[in-house]
Design a protein around this motif. Structure first.
Motif, PDB file in Angstrom:
ATOM      1  N   LYS A   1       0.849  -1.191   0.000  1.00 37.06           N
ATOM      2  CA  LYS A   1       0.000   0.000   0.000  1.00 37.06           C
ATOM      3  C   LYS A   1       0.884   1.241   0.000  1.00 37.06           C
ATOM      4  O   LYS A   1       1.916   1.279   0.683  1.00 37.06           O
ATOM      5  N   THR A   2       0.466   2.248  -0.747  1.00 38.08           N
ATOM      6  CA  THR A   2       1.269   3.461  -0.884  1.00 38.08           C
ATOM      7  C   THR A   2       0.534   4.674  -0.342  1.00 38.08           C
ATOM      8  O   THR A   2      -0.627   4.909  -0.694  1.00 38.08           O
ATOM      9  N   VAL A   3       1.213   5.421   0.512  1.00 41.11           N
ATOM     10  CA  VAL A   3       0.671   6.644   1.098  1.00 41.11           C
ATOM     11  C   VAL A   3       1.394   7.836   0.493  1.00 41.11           C
ATOM     12  O   VAL A   3       2.623   7.907   0.533  1.00 41.11           O
ATOM     13  N   CYS A   4       0.646   8.765  -0.071  1.00 41.47           N
ATOM     14  CA  CYS A   4       1.229  10.020  -0.554  1.00 41.47           C
ATOM     15  C   CYS A   4       1.233  11.017   0.594  1.00 41.47           C
ATOM     16  O   CYS A   4       0.180  11.361   1.136  1.00 41.47           O
TER      17      CYS A   4
ATOM     18  N   ASP B   1       4.712   1.723   1.374  1.00 42.91           N
ATOM     19  CA  ASP B   1       5.439   2.520   0.398  1.00 42.91           C
ATOM     20  C   ASP B   1       5.001   3.968   0.598  1.00 42.91           C
ATOM     21  O   ASP B   1       3.889   4.223   1.072  1.00 42.91           O
ATOM     22  N   VAL B   2       5.859   4.912   0.215  1.00 44.49           N
ATOM     23  CA  VAL B   2       5.552   6.325   0.438  1.00 44.49           C
ATOM     24  C   VAL B   2       5.904   7.150  -0.794  1.00 44.49           C
ATOM     25  O   VAL B   2       6.970   6.964  -1.393  1.00 44.49           O
ATOM     26  N   VAL B   3       5.000   8.040  -1.175  1.00 45.73           N
ATOM     27  CA  VAL B   3       5.299   9.077  -2.162  1.00 45.73           C
ATOM     28  C   VAL B   3       5.454  10.381  -1.396  1.00 45.73           C
ATOM     29  O   VAL B   3       4.530  10.818  -0.713  1.00 45.73           O
ATOM     30  N   MET B   4       6.641  10.972  -1.485  1.00 46.99           N
ATOM     31  CA  MET B   4       6.903  12.261  -0.839  1.00 46.99           C
ATOM     32  C   MET B   4       6.792  13.369  -1.876  1.00 46.99           C
ATOM     33  O   MET B   4       7.610  13.457  -2.801  1.00 46.99           O
TER      34      MET B   4
ATOM     35  N   ILE C   1      -0.425  13.685  -9.202  1.00 46.67           N
ATOM     36  CA  ILE C   1       0.641  12.722  -8.929  1.00 46.67           C
ATOM     37  C   ILE C   1       0.159  11.694  -7.902  1.00 46.67           C
ATOM     38  O   ILE C   1       0.361  10.490  -8.061  1.00 46.67           O
ATOM     39  N   ALA C   2      -0.474  12.166  -6.837  1.00 52.88           N
ATOM     40  CA  ALA C   2      -1.009  11.245  -5.826  1.00 52.88           C
ATOM     41  C   ALA C   2      -2.037  10.302  -6.438  1.00 52.88           C
ATOM     42  O   ALA C   2      -2.027   9.091  -6.170  1.00 52.88           O
ATOM     43  N   ASN C   3      -2.930  10.839  -7.266  1.00 53.19           N
ATOM     44  CA  ASN C   3      -3.958  10.012  -7.898  1.00 53.19           C
ATOM     45  C   ASN C   3      -3.367   8.822  -8.643  1.00 53.19           C
ATOM     46  O   ASN C   3      -3.971   7.742  -8.688  1.00 53.19           O
ATOM     47  N   ASN C   4      -2.204   9.022  -9.241  1.00 50.92           N
ATOM     48  CA  ASN C   4      -1.632   8.017 -10.137  1.00 50.92           C
ATOM     49  C   ASN C   4      -0.522   7.174  -9.524  1.00 50.92           C
ATOM     50  O   ASN C   4       0.014   6.288 -10.205  1.00 50.92           O
ATOM     51  N   THR C   5      -0.185   7.429  -8.258  1.00 55.43           N
ATOM     52  CA  THR C   5       0.918   6.673  -7.649  1.00 55.43           C
ATOM     53  C   THR C   5       0.595   6.095  -6.277  1.00 55.43           C
ATOM     54  O   THR C   5       1.363   5.268  -5.773  1.00 55.43           O
ATOM     55  N   ALA C   6      -0.508   6.527  -5.656  1.00 57.22           N
ATOM     56  CA  ALA C   6      -0.753   6.161  -4.261  1.00 57.22           C
ATOM     57  C   ALA C   6      -2.156   5.615  -4.045  1.00 57.22           C
ATOM     58  O   ALA C   6      -3.032   5.735  -4.908  1.00 57.22           O
ATOM     59  N   ASP C   7      -2.351   5.021  -2.876  1.00 58.26           N
ATOM     60  CA  ASP C   7      -3.675   4.531  -2.460  1.00 58.26           C
ATOM     61  C   ASP C   7      -4.448   5.595  -1.692  1.00 58.26           C
ATOM     62  O   ASP C   7      -5.680   5.642  -1.752  1.00 58.26           O
TER      63      ASP C   7
ATOM     64  N   PRO D   1      -8.835   8.348  -2.037  1.00 56.95           N
ATOM     65  CA  PRO D   1      -9.137   8.967  -0.744  1.00 56.95           C
ATOM     66  C   PRO D   1      -8.091  10.030  -0.406  1.00 56.95           C
ATOM     67  O   PRO D   1      -6.889   9.750  -0.403  1.00 56.95           O
ATOM     68  N   SER D   2      -8.548  11.243  -0.141  1.00 61.89           N
ATOM     69  CA  SER D   2      -7.641  12.382  -0.044  1.00 61.89           C
ATOM     70  C   SER D   2      -8.112  13.351   1.024  1.00 61.89           C
ATOM     71  O   SER D   2      -9.292  13.701   1.074  1.00 61.89           O
ATOM     72  N   VAL D   3      -7.181  13.792   1.879  1.00 64.46           N
ATOM     73  CA  VAL D   3      -7.544  14.641   3.019  1.00 64.46           C
ATOM     74  C   VAL D   3      -6.502  15.725   3.256  1.00 64.46           C
ATOM     75  O   VAL D   3      -5.301  15.471   3.211  1.00 64.46           O
ATOM     76  N   ASP D   4      -6.985  16.938   3.501  1.00 66.59           N
ATOM     77  CA  ASP D   4      -6.178  18.019   4.075  1.00 66.59           C
ATOM     78  C   ASP D   4      -6.392  17.923   5.576  1.00 66.59           C
ATOM     79  O   ASP D   4      -7.491  18.144   6.068  1.00 66.59           O
TER      80      ASP D   4
END
Length: 363
Positions: free
Chosen positions: A147-150, A223-226, A243-249, A326-329
């Motif tokens: 699983k990847t977290v952006c 996994d992490v996207v920074m 970028i997050a949409n295409n690389t992370a969960d 799923p995306s949060v500020d």
């Protein structure tokens, strides 16, 4: 346009001006590592951009003062940021298959990859600032979770507030206020953020927070996207989201609020507004955005962090308007909040707890 300018632009799309006083003399050959490196008239981000040089271009460096390098392209000189030059030719851009250089030594990292905005990705054309890269870290643990977290350190893009992007991909106006008022169609490509009571820029604290969260997530097997690992990255809010949409969960953007009451943590929930929740991609994803936010707030609370009110505040954001995962500020306090190392550790522990519970529930 005179013939000299036409010739330069035909060569690599650049118009260079004579440079000023050099730093340490070098006279070596280097490669561009940024997606598109800005070439400036002087040694400042306020200096005019004369053109851009694409990633992988081989150029001659004449001097380097540690921050700015004087380089020569097609016989003409300009200044570029030294950190985007390397004596080694960069490996290929992330395409979902190809591996590139490891950016740092980390016991939990198997490999890392630069992630540039792909112009063919959905909504990529709405971005205005996208010349640099995020970094994808593949976990090296035997029990890697897959699983990847952006992790998005909010703010930190010089010049971002002077550019504008559409608030919504369909061009409709904002339904709530915020940094940009309700009814606006365009917003700053990315704002500069606030300043804490002690004078520390918000972007500095979000970066420190992002690095702590990254290390803890890697230690847990994710996994992490920074999105950002330095004080400045040339990626606006739309580019970061795509970028997050295409690389992370999941995508978590780290912020502190601009109030001064030490209000505690909360997340920006999706407004209960009929037209907004009917707009794609919000219509297909708003429930997952809110569910992730609720999980993060619960984790933060269980680790002893202060929570503001119900833990949610409805806000129409560029991030959630373009998100397809799923995306949060998440707002981790405000100007008056403690942002010491110990406080950030406690916040990071809460976020990891919330992330783990949310992703476990998605299996």
């Amino acid at each position: 346009m005179n013939r000299k300018k036409m010739g330069l632009m035909a060569g690599i799309g650049l118009l260079m001006a004579a440079a000023a006083v050099p730093g340490t003399a070098l006279a070596d050959t280097v490669y561009v590592t940024a997606g598109n490196l800005n070439c400036r008239e002087g040694k400042s981000t306020d200096s005019a951009v004369l053109g851009t040089v694409p990633r992988g271009t081989k150029i001659q460096r004449e001097s380097d003062d540690g921050t700015w390098s004087r380089v020569t392209v097609n016989g003409n000189a300009c200044y570029v940021a030294s950190r985007y030059l390397s004596s080694q030719e960069p490996a290929s851009v992330l395409d979902g298959k190809s591996a590139v250089q490891v950016h740092e030594k980390n016991v939990h990292v198997e490999s890392s990859k630069d992630v540039f905005l792909d112009k063919n990705w959905e909504f990529a054309s709405f971005s205005k600032i996208n010349s640099e890269a995020a970094v994808y870290y593949k976990n090296g643990r035997a029990d890697r979770k897959g699983k990847t977290v952006c992790v998005n350190a909010g703010h930190g893009t010089r010049g971002g507030s002077s550019m504008k992007t559409l608030c919504h991909p369909d061009g409709s106006p904002k339904v709530t206020g915020g940094t940009t008022g309700a009814g606006a169609v365009y917003a700053s490509a990315i704002s500069s953020g606030m300043t804490f009571a002690d004078g520390t820029p918000e972007s500095t604290v979000t970066l420190a927070m992002a690095k702590k969260l990254k290390d803890k997530l890697l230690a847990e097997g994710y996994d992490v996207v920074m999105i950002r690992e330095e004080e400045d990255v040339q990626l606006d809010n739309v580019a970061r989201t795509v970028i997050a949409n295409n690389t992370a969960d999941i995508h978590i953007s780290l912020h502190w609020d601009s109030t001064t009451s030490d209000k505690g943590c909360f997340f920006m929930s999706v407004p209960d507004h009929r037209s907004y929740r009917a707009m794609e991609p919000v219509a297909s994803h708003w429930q997952s955005h809110n569910a992730l936010g609720e999980s993060l707030v619960k984790g933060l609370k269980e680790k002893g962090n202060k929570i503001f009110s119900s833990g949610a505040m409805a806000m129409d954001l560029t991030q959630t308007s373009y998100s397809t995962i799923p995306s949060v500020d998440i707002e981790l306090g405000d100007k008056a909040s403690d942002h010491s190392d110990a406080a950030l550790e406690k916040l990071a522990d809460g976020l990891v707890l919330g992330i783990g519970r949310y992703l476990d529930g998605q299996k």
